[in-house]
Design a protein around this motif. Structure first.
Motif, PDB file in Angstrom:
ATOM      1  N   LEU A   1      28.511  11.023 -26.409  1.00  0.00           N
ATOM      2  CA  LEU A   1      29.892  10.099 -27.589  1.00  0.00           C
ATOM      3  C   LEU A   1      28.703   9.668 -28.723  1.00  0.00           C
ATOM      4  CD1 LEU A   1      32.683  10.493 -25.810  1.00  0.00           C
ATOM      5  CD2 LEU A   1      32.881   7.491 -26.327  1.00  0.00           C
TER       6      LEU A   1
ATOM      7  N   SER B   1      25.001   5.426 -24.550  1.00  0.00           N
ATOM      8  CA  SER B   1      26.845   5.284 -24.503  1.00  0.00           C
ATOM      9  C   SER B   1      26.682   3.967 -24.667  1.00  0.00           C
ATOM     10  CB  SER B   1      26.882   5.605 -23.334  1.00  0.00           C
ATOM     11  OG  SER B   1      26.135   4.502 -22.084  1.00  0.00           O
TER      12      SER B   1
ATOM     13  N   CYS C   1      24.966  -0.699 -25.045  1.00  0.00           N
ATOM     14  CA  CYS C   1      24.808  -2.189 -25.306  1.00  0.00           C
ATOM     15  C   CYS C   1      25.193  -2.768 -24.338  1.00  0.00           C
ATOM     16  CB  CYS C   1      25.126  -1.867 -27.013  1.00  0.00           C
ATOM     17  SG  CYS C   1      24.384  -0.880 -27.944  1.00  0.00           S
TER      18      CYS C   1
ATOM     19  N   ILE D   1      21.208  -3.078 -30.423  1.00  0.00           N
ATOM     20  CA  ILE D   1      20.673  -2.206 -31.141  1.00  0.00           C
ATOM     21  C   ILE D   1      20.901  -0.525 -30.540  1.00  0.00           C
ATOM     22  CG2 ILE D   1      17.829  -0.463 -31.556  1.00  0.00           C
ATOM     23  CD1 ILE D   1      16.662  -3.504 -31.192  1.00  0.00           C
TER      24      ILE D   1
ATOM     25  N   MET E   1      39.126  -8.586 -22.440  1.00  0.00           N
ATOM     26  CA  MET E   1      40.213  -7.803 -23.349  1.00  0.00           C
ATOM     27  C   MET E   1      41.160  -7.992 -23.263  1.00  0.00           C
ATOM     28  SD  MET E   1      37.593  -7.068 -25.438  1.00  0.00           S
ATOM     29  CE  MET E   1      36.599  -8.655 -24.482  1.00  0.00           C
TER      30      MET E   1
ATOM     31  N   TRP F   1      42.308 -10.285 -31.666  1.00  0.00           N
ATOM     32  CA  TRP F   1      41.596  -9.906 -32.967  1.00  0.00           C
ATOM     33  C   TRP F   1      40.338  -9.550 -31.786  1.00  0.00           C
ATOM     34  CZ3 TRP F   1      44.635  -9.582 -36.864  1.00  0.00           C
ATOM     35  CH2 TRP F   1      45.251 -11.218 -36.992  1.00  0.00           C
ATOM     36  N   TYR F   2      39.616  -8.501 -32.717  1.00  0.00           N
ATOM     37  CA  TYR F   2      38.146  -7.778 -32.133  1.00  0.00           C
ATOM     38  C   TYR F   2      37.511  -8.301 -32.803  1.00  0.00           C
ATOM     39  CZ  TYR F   2      41.852  -7.260 -28.336  1.00  0.00           C
ATOM     40  OH  TYR F   2      42.657  -6.923 -26.944  1.00  0.00           O
ATOM     41  N   GLY F   3      36.055  -8.305 -32.715  1.00  0.00           N
ATOM     42  CA  GLY F   3      34.609  -7.933 -33.146  1.00  0.00           C
ATOM     43  C   GLY F   3      34.906  -9.755 -33.476  1.00  0.00           C
ATOM     44  N   TRP F   4      33.516  -9.812 -33.945  1.00  0.00           N
ATOM     45  CA  TRP F   4      33.002 -11.019 -34.525  1.00  0.00           C
ATOM     46  C   TRP F   4      34.276 -11.497 -35.678  1.00  0.00           C
ATOM     47  CZ3 TRP F   4      30.235 -14.893 -31.356  1.00  0.00           C
ATOM     48  CH2 TRP F   4      30.139 -14.883 -30.988  1.00  0.00           C
ATOM     49  N   ASP F   5      34.116 -11.224 -36.791  1.00  0.00           N
ATOM     50  CA  ASP F   5      34.915 -10.726 -37.999  1.00  0.00           C
ATOM     51  C   ASP F   5      36.454 -10.123 -37.133  1.00  0.00           C
ATOM     52  OD1 ASP F   5      35.031  -8.218 -37.462  1.00  0.00           O
ATOM     53  OD2 ASP F   5      33.906  -8.064 -39.401  1.00  0.00           O
TER      54      ASP F   5
ATOM     55  N   LEU G   1      42.280  -2.946 -29.163  1.00  0.00           N
ATOM     56  CA  LEU G   1      41.419  -2.831 -27.979  1.00  0.00           C
ATOM     57  C   LEU G   1      41.465  -1.392 -28.645  1.00  0.00           C
ATOM     58  CD1 LEU G   1      39.166  -3.791 -26.591  1.00  0.00           C
ATOM     59  CD2 LEU G   1      41.100  -3.226 -24.705  1.00  0.00           C
TER      60      LEU G   1
ATOM     61  N   GLU H   1      25.283   2.625 -34.653  1.00  0.00           N
ATOM     62  CA  GLU H   1      25.742   2.933 -33.310  1.00  0.00           C
ATOM     63  C   GLU H   1      25.655   4.344 -32.373  1.00  0.00           C
ATOM     64  OE1 GLU H   1      29.196  -1.056 -32.001  1.00  0.00           O
ATOM     65  OE2 GLU H   1      28.513  -0.735 -34.039  1.00  0.00           O
TER      66      GLU H   1
ATOM     67  N   LEU I   1      39.019   4.560 -23.692  1.00  0.00           N
ATOM     68  CA  LEU I   1      38.755   4.036 -23.521  1.00  0.00           C
ATOM     69  C   LEU I   1      38.918   2.285 -23.448  1.00  0.00           C
ATOM     70  CD1 LEU I   1      35.541   5.203 -26.700  1.00  0.00           C
ATOM     71  CD2 LEU I   1      34.749   4.579 -24.112  1.00  0.00           C
TER      72      LEU I   1
ATOM     73  N   GLN J   1      38.416  -0.510 -20.690  1.00  0.00           N
ATOM     74  CA  GLN J   1      38.241  -2.183 -20.573  1.00  0.00           C
ATOM     75  C   GLN J   1      38.585  -2.545 -20.708  1.00  0.00           C
ATOM     76  OE1 GLN J   1      35.801  -2.087 -24.937  1.00  0.00           O
ATOM     77  NE2 GLN J   1      36.833  -0.240 -25.214  1.00  0.00           N
TER      78      GLN J   1
ATOM     79  N   ARG K   1      34.750 -15.259 -35.350  1.00  0.00           N
ATOM     80  CA  ARG K   1      35.844 -15.804 -33.560  1.00  0.00           C
ATOM     81  C   ARG K   1      34.812 -16.086 -32.613  1.00  0.00           C
ATOM     82  NH1 ARG K   1      36.766 -11.094 -30.927  1.00  0.00           N
ATOM     83  NH2 ARG K   1      36.280 -11.874 -28.889  1.00  0.00           N
TER      84      ARG K   1
HETATM   85  C1  HEC Z   1      24.003  -0.620 -30.524  1.00  0.00           C
HETATM   86  C2  HEC Z   1      24.988  -1.138 -29.098  1.00  0.00           C
HETATM   87  C3  HEC Z   1      26.625  -1.065 -29.235  1.00  0.00           C
HETATM   88  C4  HEC Z   1      27.042   0.197 -28.866  1.00  0.00           C
HETATM   89  C5  HEC Z   1      26.720   1.313 -28.416  1.00  0.00           C
HETATM   90  C6  HEC Z   1      28.390  -0.511 -28.700  1.00  0.00           C
HETATM   91  N1  HEC Z   1      28.404  -1.758 -28.455  1.00  0.00           N
HETATM   92 FE1  HEC Z   1      30.257  -2.689 -28.534  1.00  0.00          FE
HETATM   93  N2  HEC Z   1      29.159  -4.092 -29.174  1.00  0.00           N
HETATM   94  C7  HEC Z   1      28.063  -3.975 -30.074  1.00  0.00           C
HETATM   95  C8  HEC Z   1      28.894  -5.374 -31.526  1.00  0.00           C
HETATM   96  C9  HEC Z   1      26.846  -5.613 -32.151  1.00  0.00           C
HETATM   97  C10 HEC Z   1      29.091  -5.950 -31.231  1.00  0.00           C
HETATM   98  C11 HEC Z   1      29.823  -6.938 -32.193  1.00  0.00           C
HETATM   99  C12 HEC Z   1      30.818  -5.988 -33.707  1.00  0.00           C
HETATM  100  C13 HEC Z   1      30.838  -7.282 -34.202  1.00  0.00           C
HETATM  101  O1  HEC Z   1      31.711  -7.742 -34.512  1.00  0.00           O
HETATM  102  O2  HEC Z   1      30.755  -7.151 -35.300  1.00  0.00           O
HETATM  103  C14 HEC Z   1      30.182  -4.984 -30.244  1.00  0.00           C
HETATM  104  C15 HEC Z   1      31.496  -4.962 -29.899  1.00  0.00           C
HETATM  105  C16 HEC Z   1      32.855  -4.983 -29.419  1.00  0.00           C
HETATM  106  C17 HEC Z   1      34.304  -4.932 -28.854  1.00  0.00           C
HETATM  107  C18 HEC Z   1      34.898  -6.439 -29.606  1.00  0.00           C
HETATM  108  C19 HEC Z   1      34.647  -7.180 -27.694  1.00  0.00           C
HETATM  109  C20 HEC Z   1      35.649  -8.518 -28.487  1.00  0.00           C
HETATM  110  O3  HEC Z   1      35.724  -9.506 -27.906  1.00  0.00           O
HETATM  111  O4  HEC Z   1      35.907  -8.341 -29.285  1.00  0.00           O
HETATM  112  C21 HEC Z   1      34.317  -3.574 -28.504  1.00  0.00           C
HETATM  113  C22 HEC Z   1      35.857  -4.412 -27.492  1.00  0.00           C
HETATM  114  C23 HEC Z   1      33.715  -2.521 -28.345  1.00  0.00           C
HETATM  115  N3  HEC Z   1      32.005  -3.725 -28.316  1.00  0.00           N
HETATM  116  C24 HEC Z   1      33.227  -1.561 -27.401  1.00  0.00           C
HETATM  117  C25 HEC Z   1      32.410  -0.633 -28.086  1.00  0.00           C
HETATM  118  C26 HEC Z   1      32.434   0.898 -27.191  1.00  0.00           C
HETATM  119  C27 HEC Z   1      34.335   1.323 -26.395  1.00  0.00           C
HETATM  120  C28 HEC Z   1      31.705   0.930 -27.024  1.00  0.00           C
HETATM  121  C29 HEC Z   1      31.999   3.116 -26.493  1.00  0.00           C
HETATM  122  C30 HEC Z   1      32.820   3.336 -27.699  1.00  0.00           C
HETATM  123  C31 HEC Z   1      30.759   0.418 -27.365  1.00  0.00           C
HETATM  124  N4  HEC Z   1      31.322  -0.860 -27.873  1.00  0.00           N
HETATM  125  C32 HEC Z   1      29.241   0.443 -27.804  1.00  0.00           C
HETATM  126  C33 HEC Z   1      27.154  -3.484 -30.027  1.00  0.00           C
HETATM  127  C34 HEC Z   1      27.150  -2.709 -29.691  1.00  0.00           C
END
Ligand code: HEC
Ligand code: HEC
Length: 380
Positions: free
Chosen positions: A75, A82, A86, A101, A116, A121-125, A131, A144, A190, A194, A315
Motif C-alpha cells: 500500500l 504500511s 505508524c 513520519i 473507533m 468524527w475522525y482525525g484531529w480536525d 472510519l 504517508e 481496512l 480497525q 478533537r
Molecule cells: C505516516 C504515519 C501514518 C501512516 C503510514 C498511517 N497513519 Fe493513520 N494517522 C496518522 C496521523 C498523523 C493521524 C492524525 C491525522 C490528522 O488528524 O491529521 C492518523 C489518524 C488516523 C485515523 C484517525 C483516528 C481517529 O481517532 O480519528 C485513522 C482511522 C487512521 N489514521 C488509519 C490509518 C490507516 C488505515 C492507515 C493505512 C492505510 C494509516 N492510518 C496510515 C499517521 C499515519
C-alpha cells in the motif's frame, strides 16, 4: 531471640504501614453526585452495531482482508511501510514520536486506533465522518503512503494474496472495478479490521463496576491517589466537561490554549480546515459511497456549520489507554501526562479564547494534586 524480636518488629512496622495505606484508601469516599458522575464513565466496553455506511462492517472476511491490508507494504509507493508502521500495536497503536513520519514527516501526532466505532468524527480536525473515509486519506497522502487510486488497483491485482482477499470480500476481482471503487472498497475493508480494535477493561472500569454494585473489595483496591485524582477530574478540574462518558470524550472540538504554530509562521487551522475538507470530500456520508440508502448517520454532516470559532479547535481525544500513547496533543508537544496536567494547571491566559472557551481556566494545582491526577489517568 534477638533475631526473632527484630523480625517481629519489622513485621509490625510493615503491618502499621499497611493499615496506614488502608486508612488513606478508605478515607477517599465519594458523594452521591460524584458517584453518579463516575458511573456515567461506563460500563465498558460499549456495545456497538455495524456501521450502516459500510456494507462490509462486521464481515469476518473483510476483517481478515483488512488486517492483511493494514500490514501490507504494497500500500506504500516505496513498498517500505504500511499503516502498521505508524500505528504500532506495542505503542498503543501510535508511533511514540511527536509527529508521524511516512514517506515524509506529517504535521500531526499519530492517533491511536482503539474504539473507533465510538467516534463521530475522525482525525484531529474531524475531516472525515466515517472510519472508511478517514482510511482513504493515508493511502493517498504523499507524505504517508503516497499511492494513487490507479496504483492501488495495480498493487492489489498484482499481489496474489491481496487479489484473492479482495475477490472474496467484494465478489469480483479488483481488475473488473474502476480505480475509485477499488480505493473505497479497500478503505472499507481496512475499517472493518480497525473496528475490532477495542481496548480492554481498565483498573478504572473495575473500580467503577465495584462502585455500581457496592462491592467493597473492588472499591478499596483502587489506589487512593487515583481516587483523589478522579475527584479533581470530576470536580475542580472540570475535565469531564469535555472528556465525558465511557470513552472519555464528548467527541467534539475545542481549543485548549496550546501554542498555535506548527513551525514558525505556519498555523494549523484545526477544525476550521477539517470542516472545509469534510464538505469538499466525495467520501463523506452525503456522497455516493455511503452504503446506507437512508443515510441514517449523515445528520451531523448535513448540519455542520463553519464558524471562525472553529479556528484552532481540535478533537477531544479519548483518554482510554492514555498512558501508552505518549507524546500527547495534535502537535505532539507534551511528552508526558505530567506535562499535560501542568498545561491545564497553568494555561497561559493569553492563549485562552475570550469568545468561546469559558470551560477552561488555569487550575493552579499543587504538585501533590498533579501527581494524583496523573495517577488517575494511568488507571484508564
Ligand atoms: C505516516 C504515519 C501514518 C501512516 C503510514 C498511517 N497513519 Fe493513520 N494517522 C496518522 C496521523 C498523523 C493521524 C492524525 C491525522 C490528522 O488528524 O491529521 C492518523 C489518524 C488516523 C485515523 C484517525 C483516528 C481517529 O481517532 O480519528 C485513522 C482511522 C487512521 N489514521 C488509519 C490509518 C490507516 C488505515 C492507515 C493505512 C492505510 C494509516 N492510518 C496510515 C499517521 C499515519
Ligand atoms: C474544553 C474541553 C477540555 C477540557 C475541560 C479538558 N480537556 Fe483535555 N483535551 C481537550 C482537547 C480538545 C484536547 C486535544 C487538544 C489538542 O491536541 O489540540 C485534549 C487533550 C488532552 C490529553 C492528551 C490526550 C492525547 O491523546 O493526546 C489529556 C491527557 C487530557 N486532555 C486530559 C485532561 C485533563 C486531565 C483535564 C482536566 C484537568 C482536561 N483534559 C480538560 C479538551 C479538554
Amino acid at each position: 531471640m534477638m533475631y526473632g524480636r527484630l523480625l517481629s518488629a519489622t513485621t509490625s512496622a510493615a503491618a502499621a504501614l499497611f493499615s496506614l495505606v488502608a486508612v488513606a484508601g478508605s478515607t477517599v469516599s465519594f458523594t452521591d453526585d460524584e458517584t453518579a458522575l463516575i458511573l456515567a464513565h461506563g460500563p465498558w466496553p460499549v456495545e456497538t452495531a455495524p456501521d450502516p455506511s459500510n456494507r462490509v462492517s462486521g464481515d469476518p472476511a473483510a476483517i481478515t482482508f483488512g488486517k492483511m491490508l493494514f500490514h501490507s507494504n504494497d500500500l506504500a509507493i516505496d513498498r517500505r511501510r504500511s499503516c502498521a508502521a505508524c500505528h504500532q500495536i506495542e505503542k498503543g497503536l501510535g508511533d511514540g514520536i511527536p509527529r508521524g513520519i511516512g514517506i515524509a514527516a506529517v504535521d500531526r501526532n499519530t492517533m491511536p486506533l482503539f474504539n473507533m466505532r465510538l467516534n463521530r468524527w475522525y482525525g484531529w480536525d474531524g475531516k472525515s465522518d466515517t472510519l472508511w473515509g478517514q482510511s482513504i486519506a493515508p493511502i493517498l497522502d504523499k507524505r504517508e503512503l503516497g499511492l494513487t487510486a490507479a496504483a492501488l488497483k495495480s498493487r492489489i491485482t498484482e499481489s496474489p494474496e491481496l487479489n484473492r482477499g479482495y475477490g472474496q470480500v467484494f465478489g469480483a476481482a479488483a481488475a473488473t472495478h474502476d480505480p475509485e471503487t477499488v480505493l473505497v472498497n479497500t478503505a472499507k475493508a481496512l475499517a472493518a479490521f480497525q473496528e475490532i480494535l477495542v481496548s480492554g477493561k481498565s483498573a478504572f472500569d473495575r473500580f467503577r463496576d465495584a462502585l455500581a454494585t457496592d462491592e467493597t473489595e473492588g472499591i478499596t483496591t483502587y489506589p487512593a491517589s487515583a481516587k483523589r485524582g478522579l475527584r479533581i477530574f470530576l470536580g475542580r478540574g472540570r475535565c469531564d466537561l469535555c472528556h465525558f462518558g465511557p470513552n472519555f470524550t464528548n467527541g467534539e472540538f475545542h481549543d485548549i490554549g496550546l501554542q498555535p504554530f506548527l513551525t514558525t509562521g505556519r498555523v494549523d487551522m484545526g477544525r476550521y480546515g477539517g470542516i472545509k475538507l469534510l464538505r469538499a470530500s466525495r467520501y463523506n456520508l452525503l456522497g455516493p459511497f455511503n452504503d446506507d440508502p437512508d443515510r441514517r448517520t449523515a445528520g451531523f454532516t448535513r448540519h455542520v456549520r463553519l464558524t471562525p470559532k472553529n479556528l484552532g479547535e481540535f478533537r477531544v481525544p479519548s483518554l482510554r489507554n492514555v498512558s501508552e500513547t505518549a507524546p500527547y496533543m495534535h502537535d505532539g508537544s507534551k511528552a508526558t501526562l505530567e506535562a499535560v496536567v501542568r498545561h491545564y494547571s497553568k494555561i497561559p491566559e493569553e492563549h485562552l479564547r475570550q469568545d468561546s472557551e469559558k470551560l477552561l481556566r488555569p487550575l493552579n494545582l499543587t504538585d501533590a494534586e498533579i501527581t494524583d491526577l496523573v495517577a488517575f489517568l494511568k488507571t484508564l
